[in-house]
Design a protein around this motif. Structure first.
Motif, short mmCIF file in Angstrom:
data_model
loop_
_atom_site.label_atom_id
_atom_site.label_comp_id
_atom_site.label_asym_id
_atom_site.label_seq_id
_atom_site.Cartn_x
_atom_site.Cartn_y
_atom_site.Cartn_z
N THR A 60 5.90 16.85 -1.38
CA THR A 60 5.24 17.52 -2.49
C THR A 60 3.82 16.97 -2.62
O THR A 60 3.42 16.07 -1.90
N THR A 61 3.08 17.53 -3.55
CA THR A 61 1.73 17.07 -3.85
C THR A 61 1.60 17.00 -5.37
O THR A 61 2.00 17.93 -6.07
N ALA A 62 1.05 15.90 -5.84
CA ALA A 62 0.86 15.71 -7.28
C ALA A 62 -0.62 15.84 -7.62
O ALA A 62 -1.48 15.31 -6.91
N THR A 63 -0.91 16.53 -8.72
CA THR A 63 -2.27 16.60 -9.24
C THR A 63 -2.37 15.56 -10.34
O THR A 63 -1.70 15.65 -11.36
N VAL A 64 -3.21 14.55 -10.10
CA VAL A 64 -3.34 13.40 -10.99
C VAL A 64 -4.71 13.44 -11.67
O VAL A 64 -5.70 13.85 -11.06
N CYS A 71 -18.18 6.04 -13.55
CA CYS A 71 -18.68 6.50 -14.86
C CYS A 71 -17.58 6.71 -15.90
O CYS A 71 -17.87 7.07 -17.03
N LEU A 72 -16.33 6.52 -15.52
CA LEU A 72 -15.16 6.64 -16.40
C LEU A 72 -14.89 8.05 -16.90
O LEU A 72 -14.09 8.24 -17.81
N THR A 73 -15.52 9.06 -16.32
CA THR A 73 -15.23 10.45 -16.65
C THR A 73 -13.89 10.83 -16.02
O THR A 73 -13.59 10.42 -14.90
N ASP A 74 -13.08 11.62 -16.72
CA ASP A 74 -11.80 12.04 -16.16
C ASP A 74 -12.01 12.92 -14.93
O ASP A 74 -12.83 13.83 -14.95
N VAL A 75 -11.23 12.63 -13.90
CA VAL A 75 -11.32 13.34 -12.62
C VAL A 75 -9.92 13.81 -12.24
O VAL A 75 -8.95 13.08 -12.40
N SER A 76 -9.82 15.02 -11.73
CA SER A 76 -8.56 15.54 -11.24
C SER A 76 -8.57 15.48 -9.70
O SER A 76 -9.53 15.90 -9.07
N PHE A 77 -7.51 14.95 -9.12
CA PHE A 77 -7.42 14.83 -7.67
C PHE A 77 -5.96 14.96 -7.24
O PHE A 77 -5.06 14.79 -8.05
N GLN A 78 -5.76 15.29 -5.98
CA GLN A 78 -4.41 15.48 -5.48
C GLN A 78 -3.97 14.30 -4.62
O GLN A 78 -4.77 13.74 -3.87
N VAL A 79 -2.68 13.95 -4.76
CA VAL A 79 -2.10 12.86 -3.99
C VAL A 79 -0.82 13.38 -3.34
O VAL A 79 0.06 13.90 -4.04
N PRO A 80 -0.70 13.26 -2.02
CA PRO A 80 0.53 13.71 -1.36
C PRO A 80 1.68 12.73 -1.60
O PRO A 80 1.46 11.52 -1.73
N ALA A 81 2.88 13.26 -1.67
CA ALA A 81 4.08 12.42 -1.79
C ALA A 81 5.09 12.93 -0.77
O ALA A 81 5.65 14.01 -0.94
N SER A 82 5.28 12.16 0.27
CA SER A 82 6.20 12.54 1.34
C SER A 82 7.22 11.42 1.51
O SER A 82 6.87 10.33 1.96
N ILE A 121 3.25 8.21 -4.55
CA ILE A 121 1.92 8.42 -5.13
C ILE A 121 1.11 7.14 -5.07
O ILE A 121 -0.06 7.13 -4.68
N LEU A 122 1.73 6.02 -5.42
CA LEU A 122 1.01 4.74 -5.42
C LEU A 122 0.65 4.31 -4.00
O LEU A 122 -0.43 3.75 -3.78
N VAL A 123 1.51 4.58 -3.04
CA VAL A 123 1.21 4.24 -1.65
C VAL A 123 0.03 5.06 -1.12
O VAL A 123 -0.81 4.57 -0.38
N ASN A 124 -0.03 6.33 -1.52
CA ASN A 124 -1.07 7.23 -1.02
C ASN A 124 -2.26 7.36 -1.96
O ASN A 124 -3.10 8.24 -1.77
N PHE A 125 -2.35 6.49 -2.95
CA PHE A 125 -3.41 6.58 -3.95
C PHE A 125 -4.77 6.30 -3.30
O PHE A 125 -4.88 5.40 -2.46
N PRO A 126 -5.81 7.06 -3.66
CA PRO A 126 -7.13 6.82 -3.05
C PRO A 126 -7.69 5.46 -3.46
O PRO A 126 -7.46 4.98 -4.57
N ALA A 127 -8.41 4.85 -2.54
CA ALA A 127 -9.00 3.53 -2.81
C ALA A 127 -10.08 3.61 -3.87
O ALA A 127 -10.25 2.68 -4.66
N LYS A 128 -10.84 4.69 -3.89
CA LYS A 128 -11.91 4.86 -4.88
C LYS A 128 -11.84 6.28 -5.40
O LYS A 128 -11.77 7.22 -4.64
#
Length: 176
Positions: A60-64, A71-82, A121-128
């Motif tokens: 699946t894919t999660a939208t986080v 800048c601490l502005t809220d950002v929406s991004f996708q993280v794969p979960a396999s 999700i935590l394993v595939n979380f983006p570094a930045k």
């Protein structure tokens, strides 16, 4: 969502498919809070390999949504979960391996799908996490978001090891 493995473990070399549902809506990671807005529909497949191994798969894919690292502005991004896990089972329960320890996604006879997805999700979380590639961040002097407006503050950060040289230069400025 929890799935009981008791029924599937009695069927050697059989598979069962379940419609997936994730109840996680928020989590904390590295001191920041994140929310999960959407998780793509998925199927959880439990397959017995012989009589002693249970194979668990889902994709699946999660939208986080979470804060930009600059800048601490809220950002929406996708993280794969396999998920592709194989665990030992005996008498309808998962056998914990002494080398690995207890599985965090196992609760007695139940597989906790939410825990599996969160781990992936935590394993595939983006570094930045950035709101944009050229995010200017927050001014360290006045705290304004530089992406919205320029503040004009002098934000020169001097190396503290060079402070004595700065004192020498400043003393010559006073002589003039």
């Amino acid at each position: 969502m929890k799935i009981s493995i008791k029924d599937i473990t009695s069927l050697p070399d059989q598979s069962k498919k379940f419609k997936g549902d994730c109840e996680i809506t928020e989590f904390s990671y590295l001191g920041s809070n994140f929310s999960i807005n959407h998780i793509e529909p998925f199927d959880v497949v439990l397959s017995m390999i012989g009589t002693g191994k249970l194979h668990i798969t889902l994709n699946t894919t999660a939208t986080v949504v979470g804060p930009c690292d600059r800048c601490l502005t809220d950002v929406s991004f996708q993280v794969p979960a396999s998920v592709d896990e194989t665990v030992q089972v005996s008498e309808g329960q998962v056998v914990t391996d002494d080398d690995i320890g207890p599985y965090p996604f196992v609760d007695g006879e139940d597989i906790d799908v939410d825990e599996l997805i969160l781990n992936e999700i935590l394993v595939n979380f983006p570094a930045k996490i950035l709101c944009q590639d050229d995010c200017k961040g927050i001014c360290p002097v006045c705290g304004k978001n530089r992406n919205i407006e320029a503040c004009g503050c002098d934000d020169t950060v001097l190396d503290p090891r060079m402070a004595q040289f700065l004192d020498v230069f400043n003393s010559f400025k006073e002589v003039k």
